[in-house]
Design a protein around this motif. Structure first.
Motif, mmCIF file in Angstrom:
data_model
loop_
_atom_site.group_PDB
_atom_site.id
_atom_site.type_symbol
_atom_site.label_atom_id
_atom_site.label_comp_id
_atom_site.label_asym_id
_atom_site.label_seq_id
_atom_site.Cartn_x
_atom_site.Cartn_y
_atom_site.Cartn_z
ATOM 1 N N TYR A 59 4.035 -2.826 6.869
ATOM 2 C CA TYR A 59 3.029 -2.866 5.908
ATOM 3 C C TYR A 59 3.365 -2.265 4.301
ATOM 4 O O TYR A 59 3.010 -2.919 3.209
ATOM 5 C CB TYR A 59 1.885 -1.747 6.514
ATOM 6 C CG TYR A 59 1.307 -2.641 7.662
ATOM 7 C CD1 TYR A 59 0.934 -3.758 7.839
ATOM 8 C CD2 TYR A 59 0.751 -1.612 8.613
ATOM 9 C CE1 TYR A 59 0.298 -4.236 8.854
ATOM 10 C CE2 TYR A 59 -0.047 -2.271 9.810
ATOM 11 C CZ TYR A 59 -0.099 -3.475 9.831
ATOM 12 O OH TYR A 59 -0.689 -3.979 10.927
ATOM 13 N N GLU A 60 4.366 -1.204 4.498
ATOM 14 C CA GLU A 60 4.878 -0.717 3.473
ATOM 15 C C GLU A 60 5.632 -1.683 2.409
ATOM 16 O O GLU A 60 5.640 -1.677 1.362
ATOM 17 C CB GLU A 60 5.552 0.749 3.565
ATOM 18 C CG GLU A 60 6.080 1.328 2.333
ATOM 19 C CD GLU A 60 4.938 1.831 1.651
ATOM 20 O OE1 GLU A 60 5.381 2.304 0.333
ATOM 21 O OE2 GLU A 60 3.744 2.117 1.996
ATOM 22 N N THR A 61 6.451 -2.373 3.272
ATOM 23 C CA THR A 61 7.018 -3.316 2.638
ATOM 24 C C THR A 61 6.412 -4.425 2.024
ATOM 25 O O THR A 61 6.683 -4.888 0.671
ATOM 26 C CB THR A 61 8.136 -4.039 3.508
ATOM 27 O OG1 THR A 61 9.034 -3.166 4.228
ATOM 28 C CG2 THR A 61 9.184 -5.215 2.942
ATOM 29 N N ALA A 62 5.291 -4.941 2.600
ATOM 30 C CA ALA A 62 4.388 -5.768 2.107
ATOM 31 C C ALA A 62 3.591 -5.319 0.928
ATOM 32 O O ALA A 62 3.389 -6.052 -0.018
ATOM 33 C CB ALA A 62 3.419 -6.240 3.089
ATOM 34 N N ARG A 63 3.252 -3.923 0.983
ATOM 35 C CA ARG A 63 2.515 -3.388 -0.134
ATOM 36 C C ARG A 63 3.565 -3.285 -1.422
ATOM 37 O O ARG A 63 2.857 -3.559 -2.489
ATOM 38 C CB ARG A 63 2.034 -2.149 0.214
ATOM 39 C CG ARG A 63 1.255 -1.380 -0.838
ATOM 40 C CD ARG A 63 0.901 0.205 -0.515
ATOM 41 N NE ARG A 63 2.159 1.034 -0.398
ATOM 42 C CZ ARG A 63 2.653 1.702 -1.511
ATOM 43 N NH1 ARG A 63 1.932 1.322 -2.816
ATOM 44 N NH2 ARG A 63 3.665 2.326 -1.667
ATOM 45 N N LEU A 64 4.648 -3.055 -1.115
ATOM 46 C CA LEU A 64 5.487 -2.789 -2.359
ATOM 47 C C LEU A 64 5.931 -4.107 -2.975
ATOM 48 O O LEU A 64 6.027 -4.179 -4.092
ATOM 49 C CB LEU A 64 6.888 -2.077 -1.693
ATOM 50 C CG LEU A 64 6.835 -0.387 -1.489
ATOM 51 C CD1 LEU A 64 8.020 0.002 -1.056
ATOM 52 C CD2 LEU A 64 6.042 0.210 -2.623
ATOM 53 N N SER A 65 5.995 -5.393 -2.140
ATOM 54 C CA SER A 65 6.300 -6.490 -2.570
ATOM 55 C C SER A 65 4.947 -6.972 -3.198
ATOM 56 O O SER A 65 5.303 -7.979 -4.166
ATOM 57 C CB SER A 65 6.775 -7.582 -1.399
ATOM 58 O OG SER A 65 5.548 -7.603 -0.532
ATOM 59 N N ALA A 66 3.952 -6.433 -3.155
ATOM 60 C CA ALA A 66 2.682 -7.016 -3.842
ATOM 61 C C ALA A 66 2.460 -6.394 -5.104
ATOM 62 O O ALA A 66 1.824 -6.881 -6.071
ATOM 63 C CB ALA A 66 1.439 -6.855 -3.014
ATOM 64 N N LEU A 67 3.320 -5.399 -5.598
ATOM 65 C CA LEU A 67 3.082 -4.626 -6.760
ATOM 66 C C LEU A 67 4.009 -5.700 -7.690
ATOM 67 O O LEU A 67 4.829 -6.215 -7.591
ATOM 68 C CB LEU A 67 3.822 -3.114 -6.595
ATOM 69 C CG LEU A 67 2.988 -2.194 -5.871
ATOM 70 C CD1 LEU A 67 3.916 -0.952 -5.624
ATOM 71 C CD2 LEU A 67 1.705 -2.021 -6.402
ATOM 72 N N PRO A 68 3.343 -5.453 -8.737
ATOM 73 C CA PRO A 68 3.928 -6.268 -9.996
ATOM 74 C C PRO A 68 5.327 -5.560 -10.303
ATOM 75 O O PRO A 68 5.792 -4.600 -10.050
ATOM 76 C CB PRO A 68 2.963 -5.694 -11.270
ATOM 77 C CG PRO A 68 1.599 -5.354 -10.742
ATOM 78 C CD PRO A 68 2.062 -4.927 -9.388
ATOM 79 N N SER A 69 6.187 -6.340 -10.733
ATOM 80 C CA SER A 69 7.767 -5.935 -10.912
ATOM 81 C C SER A 69 7.672 -4.788 -12.103
ATOM 82 O O SER A 69 7.024 -4.837 -12.908
ATOM 83 C CB SER A 69 8.489 -7.354 -11.578
ATOM 84 O OG SER A 69 8.416 -8.368 -10.554
#
Length: 95
Positions: free
Chosen positions: A83-93
């Motif tokens: 979940y944390e990996t998915a959340r971080l990858s959804a953040l804008p660059s």
């Protein structure tokens, strides 16, 4: 059983003082054999050590308790990582 209950409570007390659990679950062959008598002795003896005594319960999982607990912790940590990996990858660059 009275002596064993006092020994178990004496071992649990330092951990319970730090963690302040709401529930303590007794497991293992000696706890199963001691049953409700042992559970009551542990709870009674914890009153000598703790200002707030947690509920003391007997495990219904028998010899599988440690394995099931380890599996639950592992699964929970893996889910948290995903979940944390998915959340971080959804953040804008750049964030």
């Amino acid at each position: 059983m009275r002596l064993y209950g006092a020994e178990v409570a004496g071992g649990l007390a330092p951990v319970a003082v730090i963690l302040d659990p709401e529930i303590v679950v007794l497991s293992g062959p000696l706890c199963v054999a001691g049953g409700e008598v042992l559970r009551g002795e542990v709870e009674r003896n914890l009153r000598d050590f703790l200002p707030s005594v947690p509920r003391v319960l007997l495990s219904r999982l028998g010899e599988q308790a440690v394995l099931r607990g380890a599996l639950h912790v592992g699964r929970s940590r893996a889910q948290g990582f995903v979940y944390e990996t998915a959340r971080l990858s959804a953040l804008p660059s750049g964030r």
